[in-house]
Design a protein around this motif. Structure first.
Motif, PDB file in Angstrom:
ATOM      1  N   ARG A  62       0.823  -1.218   0.000  1.00 53.10           N
ATOM      2  CA  ARG A  62       0.000   0.000   0.000  1.00 53.10           C
ATOM      3  C   ARG A  62       0.853   1.264   0.000  1.00 53.10           C
ATOM      4  O   ARG A  62       0.557   2.224  -0.693  1.00 53.10           O
ATOM      5  CB  ARG A  62      -0.951   0.007   1.198  1.00 53.10           C
ATOM      6  N   TYR A  63       1.926   1.279   0.773  1.00 52.45           N
ATOM      7  CA  TYR A  63       2.773   2.470   0.837  1.00 52.45           C
ATOM      8  C   TYR A  63       3.271   2.885  -0.549  1.00 52.45           C
ATOM      9  O   TYR A  63       3.392   4.057  -0.846  1.00 52.45           O
ATOM     10  CB  TYR A  63       3.988   2.235   1.724  1.00 52.45           C
ATOM     11  N   PHE A  64       3.568   1.876  -1.379  1.00 59.04           N
ATOM     12  CA  PHE A  64       4.159   2.166  -2.683  1.00 59.04           C
ATOM     13  C   PHE A  64       3.262   1.783  -3.853  1.00 59.04           C
ATOM     14  O   PHE A  64       3.651   1.937  -5.011  1.00 59.04           O
ATOM     15  CB  PHE A  64       5.539   1.508  -2.789  1.00 59.04           C
ATOM     16  N   ASP A  65       2.063   1.280  -3.558  1.00 57.33           N
ATOM     17  CA  ASP A  65       1.080   0.917  -4.578  1.00 57.33           C
ATOM     18  C   ASP A  65       1.677   0.050  -5.681  1.00 57.33           C
ATOM     19  O   ASP A  65       1.429   0.251  -6.872  1.00 57.33           O
ATOM     20  CB  ASP A  65       0.418   2.171  -5.178  1.00 57.33           C
ATOM     21  N   GLY A  72      11.092  -5.156  -4.484  1.00 56.03           N
ATOM     22  CA  GLY A  72      12.320  -5.897  -4.204  1.00 56.03           C
ATOM     23  C   GLY A  72      13.321  -5.833  -5.343  1.00 56.03           C
ATOM     24  O   GLY A  72      14.523  -5.721  -5.116  1.00 56.03           O
ATOM     25  N   LYS A  73      12.839  -5.874  -6.562  1.00 54.17           N
ATOM     26  CA  LYS A  73      13.739  -5.769  -7.725  1.00 54.17           C
ATOM     27  C   LYS A  73      14.450  -4.417  -7.741  1.00 54.17           C
ATOM     28  O   LYS A  73      15.616  -4.329  -8.125  1.00 54.17           O
ATOM     29  CB  LYS A  73      12.954  -5.959  -9.021  1.00 54.17           C
ATOM     30  N   LEU A  74      13.749  -3.374  -7.320  1.00 56.97           N
ATOM     31  CA  LEU A  74      14.319  -2.030  -7.323  1.00 56.97           C
ATOM     32  C   LEU A  74      15.239  -1.773  -6.136  1.00 56.97           C
ATOM     33  O   LEU A  74      15.998  -0.800  -6.136  1.00 56.97           O
ATOM     34  CB  LEU A  74      13.193  -0.992  -7.317  1.00 56.97           C
ATOM     35  N   SER A  75      15.166  -2.631  -5.132  1.00 54.45           N
ATOM     36  CA  SER A  75      15.928  -2.389  -3.901  1.00 54.45           C
ATOM     37  C   SER A  75      17.181  -3.266  -3.774  1.00 54.45           C
ATOM     38  O   SER A  75      17.787  -3.309  -2.705  1.00 54.45           O
ATOM     39  CB  SER A  75      15.022  -2.596  -2.685  1.00 54.45           C
ATOM     40  N   GLN A  76      17.562  -3.911  -4.844  1.00 53.36           N
ATOM     41  CA  GLN A  76      18.778  -4.725  -4.825  1.00 53.36           C
ATOM     42  C   GLN A  76      20.021  -3.837  -4.789  1.00 53.36           C
ATOM     43  O   GLN A  76      19.962  -2.665  -5.185  1.00 53.36           O
ATOM     44  CB  GLN A  76      18.822  -5.639  -6.055  1.00 53.36           C
ATOM     45  N   PRO A  77      21.160  -4.336  -4.314  1.00 51.23           N
ATOM     46  CA  PRO A  77      22.382  -3.524  -4.304  1.00 51.23           C
ATOM     47  C   PRO A  77      22.631  -2.902  -5.685  1.00 51.23           C
ATOM     48  O   PRO A  77      22.529  -3.569  -6.707  1.00 51.23           O
ATOM     49  CB  PRO A  77      23.480  -4.537  -3.951  1.00 51.23           C
ATOM     50  N   GLY A  78      22.874  -1.624  -5.678  1.00 52.54           N
ATOM     51  CA  GLY A  78      23.087  -0.893  -6.920  1.00 52.54           C
ATOM     52  C   GLY A  78      21.800  -0.370  -7.532  1.00 52.54           C
ATOM     53  O   GLY A  78      21.831   0.414  -8.479  1.00 52.54           O
ATOM     54  N   LEU A  81      16.477   1.955  -5.313  1.00 54.56           N
ATOM     55  CA  LEU A  81      15.844   1.971  -3.989  1.00 54.56           C
ATOM     56  C   LEU A  81      16.582   1.096  -2.979  1.00 54.56           C
ATOM     57  O   LEU A  81      16.005   0.631  -2.000  1.00 54.56           O
ATOM     58  CB  LEU A  81      14.382   1.521  -4.106  1.00 54.56           C
ATOM     59  N   PHE A  82      17.874   0.894  -3.209  1.00 52.83           N
ATOM     60  CA  PHE A  82      18.674   0.067  -2.303  1.00 52.83           C
ATOM     61  C   PHE A  82      18.513   0.565  -0.858  1.00 52.83           C
ATOM     62  O   PHE A  82      18.595   1.747  -0.582  1.00 52.83           O
ATOM     63  CB  PHE A  82      20.143   0.098  -2.715  1.00 52.83           C
ATOM     64  N   ASN A  83      18.234  -0.348   0.040  1.00 49.92           N
ATOM     65  CA  ASN A  83      18.062  -0.116   1.475  1.00 49.92           C
ATOM     66  C   ASN A  83      16.707   0.472   1.854  1.00 49.92           C
ATOM     67  O   ASN A  83      16.497   0.850   2.998  1.00 49.92           O
ATOM     68  CB  ASN A  83      19.181   0.756   2.058  1.00 49.92           C
ATOM     69  N   ILE A  84      15.760   0.542   0.927  1.00 49.33           N
ATOM     70  CA  ILE A  84      14.442   1.091   1.250  1.00 49.33           C
ATOM     71  C   ILE A  84      13.727   0.272   2.321  1.00 49.33           C
ATOM     72  O   ILE A  84      12.882   0.781   3.047  1.00 49.33           O
ATOM     73  CB  ILE A  84      13.555   1.225  -0.005  1.00 49.33           C
ATOM     74  N   ILE A  92       8.856  -5.015   3.706  1.00 50.56           N
ATOM     75  CA  ILE A  92       9.165  -6.338   3.156  1.00 50.56           C
ATOM     76  C   ILE A  92       9.217  -6.172   1.640  1.00 50.56           C
ATOM     77  O   ILE A  92       8.255  -5.707   1.032  1.00 50.56           O
ATOM     78  CB  ILE A  92       8.106  -7.386   3.555  1.00 50.56           C
ATOM     79  N   THR A  93      10.344  -6.555   1.054  1.00 49.59           N
ATOM     80  CA  THR A  93      10.547  -6.322  -0.375  1.00 49.59           C
ATOM     81  C   THR A  93      10.725  -7.618  -1.160  1.00 49.59           C
ATOM     82  O   THR A  93      11.496  -7.681  -2.110  1.00 49.59           O
ATOM     83  CB  THR A  93      11.755  -5.391  -0.603  1.00 49.59           C
TER      84      THR A  93
END
Length: 133
Positions: A62-65, A72-78, A81-84, A92-93
């Protein structure tokens, strides 16, 4: 308007049916448009630790719709959104959280499912979304 209790219960019922169909035990949470918990169920024997995860998956979606797996794909190292996952008191990503939209395409809430593989979590969450779409 946000998700109603009747809609949340319908989503949970469909998710439980899908969980039994694929022979797994789940924790299932539904939040409203404000990311407030509307309904929750822990199937008999489902992992205790997954209760919190299911609720965080629902809030994250909900926070990110967007589906938690996409975040999770966007929050991988590099990634952009890393470390979001450290934001908002913990996100939970990985798959299992999905936004719920009304017939006009507006987000009215989200569902989060945890208790099995992330693939099964996503499948069960999708069953809940499909039940009220």
């Amino acid at each position: 308007m946000g998700i109603t209790l009747d809609q949340a219960e319908t989503a949970i019922k469909a998710a439980k049916v899908k969980a039994l169909e694929i022979n797994t035990l789940m924790n299932i949470a539904v939040v409203d448009a404000g990311a407030n918990l509307v309904a929750f169920v822990r199937m008999d024997g489902a992992w205790l630790g997954s209760a919190d995860i299911s609720q965080k998956k629902a809030r994250t979606a909900r926070y990110f719709d967007m589906p938690t797996g996409e975040l999770g794909k966007l929050s991988q190292p590099g990634g952009p959104l890393f470390n979001i996952e450290h934001a908002n008191g913990g996100l939970i990503t990985f798959p299992g959280g999905l936004p719920i939209k009304n017939s006009a395409g507006e987000v009215i809430g989200a569902i989060g499912v945890s208790g099995s593989s992330v693939e099964n979590d996503h499948t069960v969450a999708q069953a809940g979304v499909d039940a009220i779409s």
